[in-house]
Design a protein around this motif. Sequence first.
Motif, PDB file in Angstrom:
ATOM      1  N   ASP A  42      44.467  49.877  49.886  1.00 46.75           N
ATOM      2  CA  ASP A  42      44.883  50.810  50.933  1.00 46.75           C
ATOM      3  C   ASP A  42      43.923  50.901  52.110  1.00 46.75           C
ATOM      4  N   THR A  43      42.643  50.626  51.878  1.00 48.21           N
ATOM      5  CA  THR A  43      41.656  50.801  52.951  1.00 48.21           C
ATOM      6  C   THR A  43      41.132  49.485  53.510  1.00 48.21           C
ATOM      7  N   GLY A  44      41.323  48.382  52.780  1.00 54.76           N
ATOM      8  CA  GLY A  44      40.753  47.113  53.198  1.00 54.76           C
ATOM      9  C   GLY A  44      39.245  47.129  53.038  1.00 54.76           C
ATOM     10  N   VAL A  45      38.568  46.247  53.743  1.00 52.79           N
ATOM     11  CA  VAL A  45      37.106  46.191  53.767  1.00 52.79           C
ATOM     12  C   VAL A  45      36.720  46.085  55.237  1.00 52.79           C
ATOM     13  N   PRO A  46      36.645  47.247  55.892  1.00 55.84           N
ATOM     14  CA  PRO A  46      36.347  47.234  57.335  1.00 55.84           C
ATOM     15  C   PRO A  46      34.974  46.637  57.623  1.00 55.84           C
ATOM     16  N   PRO A  47      34.789  45.968  58.728  1.00 52.17           N
ATOM     17  CA  PRO A  47      35.788  45.673  59.749  1.00 52.17           C
ATOM     18  C   PRO A  47      36.503  44.339  59.531  1.00 52.17           C
ATOM     19  N   GLU A  48      36.032  43.529  58.580  1.00 47.80           N
ATOM     20  CA  GLU A  48      36.581  42.177  58.420  1.00 47.80           C
ATOM     21  C   GLU A  48      38.010  42.148  57.895  1.00 47.80           C
ATOM     22  N   LEU A  49      38.367  43.119  57.068  1.00 47.88           N
ATOM     23  CA  LEU A  49      39.656  43.059  56.388  1.00 47.88           C
ATOM     24  C   LEU A  49      40.395  44.387  56.514  1.00 47.88           C
ATOM     25  N   PRO A  50      41.305  44.480  57.483  1.00 50.21           N
ATOM     26  CA  PRO A  50      42.079  45.714  57.621  1.00 50.21           C
ATOM     27  C   PRO A  50      43.155  45.820  56.534  1.00 50.21           C
ATOM     28  N   ALA A  51      43.521  47.047  56.216  1.00 54.25           N
ATOM     29  CA  ALA A  51      44.563  47.319  55.222  1.00 54.25           C
ATOM     30  C   ALA A  51      45.942  47.152  55.858  1.00 54.25           C
ATOM     31  N   PRO A  52      46.957  46.996  55.031  1.00 54.31           N
ATOM     32  CA  PRO A  52      46.979  46.897  53.573  1.00 54.31           C
ATOM     33  C   PRO A  52      46.643  45.484  53.099  1.00 54.31           C
ATOM     34  N   VAL A  53      46.196  45.406  51.860  1.00 56.97           N
ATOM     35  CA  VAL A  53      45.720  44.153  51.278  1.00 56.97           C
ATOM     36  C   VAL A  53      46.318  44.001  49.879  1.00 56.97           C
ATOM     37  N   GLU A  54      46.724  42.785  49.529  1.00 61.55           N
ATOM     38  CA  GLU A  54      47.077  42.500  48.137  1.00 61.55           C
ATOM     39  C   GLU A  54      45.790  42.069  47.441  1.00 61.55           C
ATOM     40  N   VAL A  55      45.426  42.790  46.384  1.00 63.30           N
ATOM     41  CA  VAL A  55      44.180  42.517  45.664  1.00 63.30           C
ATOM     42  C   VAL A  55      44.515  41.889  44.310  1.00 63.30           C
ATOM     43  N   VAL A  56      43.883  40.742  44.037  1.00 60.42           N
ATOM     44  CA  VAL A  56      44.067  40.034  42.769  1.00 60.42           C
ATOM     45  C   VAL A  56      42.696  39.821  42.151  1.00 60.42           C
ATOM     46  N   LEU A  57      42.547  40.251  40.907  1.00 57.95           N
ATOM     47  CA  LEU A  57      41.321  40.050  40.144  1.00 57.95           C
ATOM     48  C   LEU A  57      41.596  38.988  39.092  1.00 57.95           C
ATOM     49  N   VAL A  58      40.866  37.889  39.154  1.00 59.30           N
ATOM     50  CA  VAL A  58      41.022  36.811  38.172  1.00 59.30           C
ATOM     51  C   VAL A  58      40.032  37.054  37.043  1.00 59.30           C
ATOM     52  N   VAL A  59      40.571  37.163  35.821  1.00 60.07           N
ATOM     53  CA  VAL A  59      39.755  37.425  34.640  1.00 60.07           C
ATOM     54  C   VAL A  59      39.876  36.252  33.674  1.00 60.07           C
ATOM     55  N   GLU A  60      38.863  36.105  32.851  1.00 62.88           N
ATOM     56  CA  GLU A  60      38.846  34.997  31.900  1.00 62.88           C
ATOM     57  C   GLU A  60      38.034  35.375  30.686  1.00 62.88           C
ATOM     58  N   GLY A  61      38.094  34.556  29.654  1.00 66.13           N
ATOM     59  CA  GLY A  61      37.295  34.767  28.455  1.00 66.13           C
ATOM     60  C   GLY A  61      37.541  36.124  27.812  1.00 66.13           C
ATOM     61  N   ALA A  62      36.462  36.815  27.463  1.00 69.13           N
ATOM     62  CA  ALA A  62      36.554  38.102  26.776  1.00 69.13           C
ATOM     63  C   ALA A  62      37.221  39.179  27.618  1.00 69.13           C
ATOM     64  N   ALA A  63      37.348  38.955  28.912  1.00 68.12           N
ATOM     65  CA  ALA A  63      37.962  39.941  29.808  1.00 68.12           C
ATOM     66  C   ALA A  63      39.417  39.613  30.122  1.00 68.12           C
ATOM     67  N   ARG A  64      39.963  38.591  29.532  1.00 69.41           N
ATOM     68  CA  ARG A  64      41.298  38.116  29.898  1.00 69.41           C
ATOM     69  C   ARG A  64      42.414  39.107  29.606  1.00 69.41           C
ATOM     70  N   ASP A  65      42.185  40.094  28.736  1.00 65.76           N
ATOM     71  CA  ASP A  65      43.230  41.066  28.414  1.00 65.76           C
ATOM     72  C   ASP A  65      43.153  42.331  29.254  1.00 65.76           C
ATOM     73  N   VAL A  66      42.263  42.373  30.230  1.00 66.46           N
ATOM     74  CA  VAL A  66      42.170  43.544  31.101  1.00 66.46           C
ATOM     75  C   VAL A  66      43.446  43.600  31.933  1.00 66.46           C
ATOM     76  N   PRO A  67      44.204  44.691  31.831  1.00 65.44           N
ATOM     77  CA  PRO A  67      45.469  44.775  32.555  1.00 65.44           C
ATOM     78  C   PRO A  67      45.275  45.141  34.017  1.00 65.44           C
ATOM     79  N   GLY A  68      46.277  44.841  34.806  1.00 60.63           N
ATOM     80  CA  GLY A  68      46.287  45.283  36.185  1.00 60.63           C
ATOM     81  C   GLY A  68      46.617  46.766  36.253  1.00 60.63           C
ATOM     82  N   VAL A  69      46.396  47.340  37.415  1.00 65.07           N
ATOM     83  CA  VAL A  69      46.732  48.739  37.678  1.00 65.07           C
ATOM     84  C   VAL A  69      47.347  48.785  39.072  1.00 65.07           C
TER      85      VAL A  69
END
Length: 125
Positions: A42-69
Amino acid sequence: MDTHPLLIVDGANVVGSRPDGWWHDRAGAAARLRDRLVPVADTGVPPELPAPVEVVLVVEGAARDVPGVAGVRTVAAPGSGDDTIVDLVRAAADRRRLVVTADRELRGRVGELGAEVYGPRWLPS
């Protein structure tokens, strides 16, 4: 065509950049990173990245079951997290793509595909 920028975060690399005991609970550390990323949609990362933004977290190994929110989609890498990130960048060639990682080889691979690359410290705390 989605016009929102796509922010892809290399979960293992970003979690590993902070010596806070993450190695004792990799899934918990990935979940904490995911939760820290929620406002970015919702906020982006000012000033380089204005909102709105689609955020994707890539997980692997022991963290692979962490669900999205709400606000952060997680993608469990079936193999290499780096390869999954490259695939995500390639699949979104018609969008602005930003990748957060300190991995030198990955930075080069996604940069060749036209993605912008930022280090872990670029993300809000």
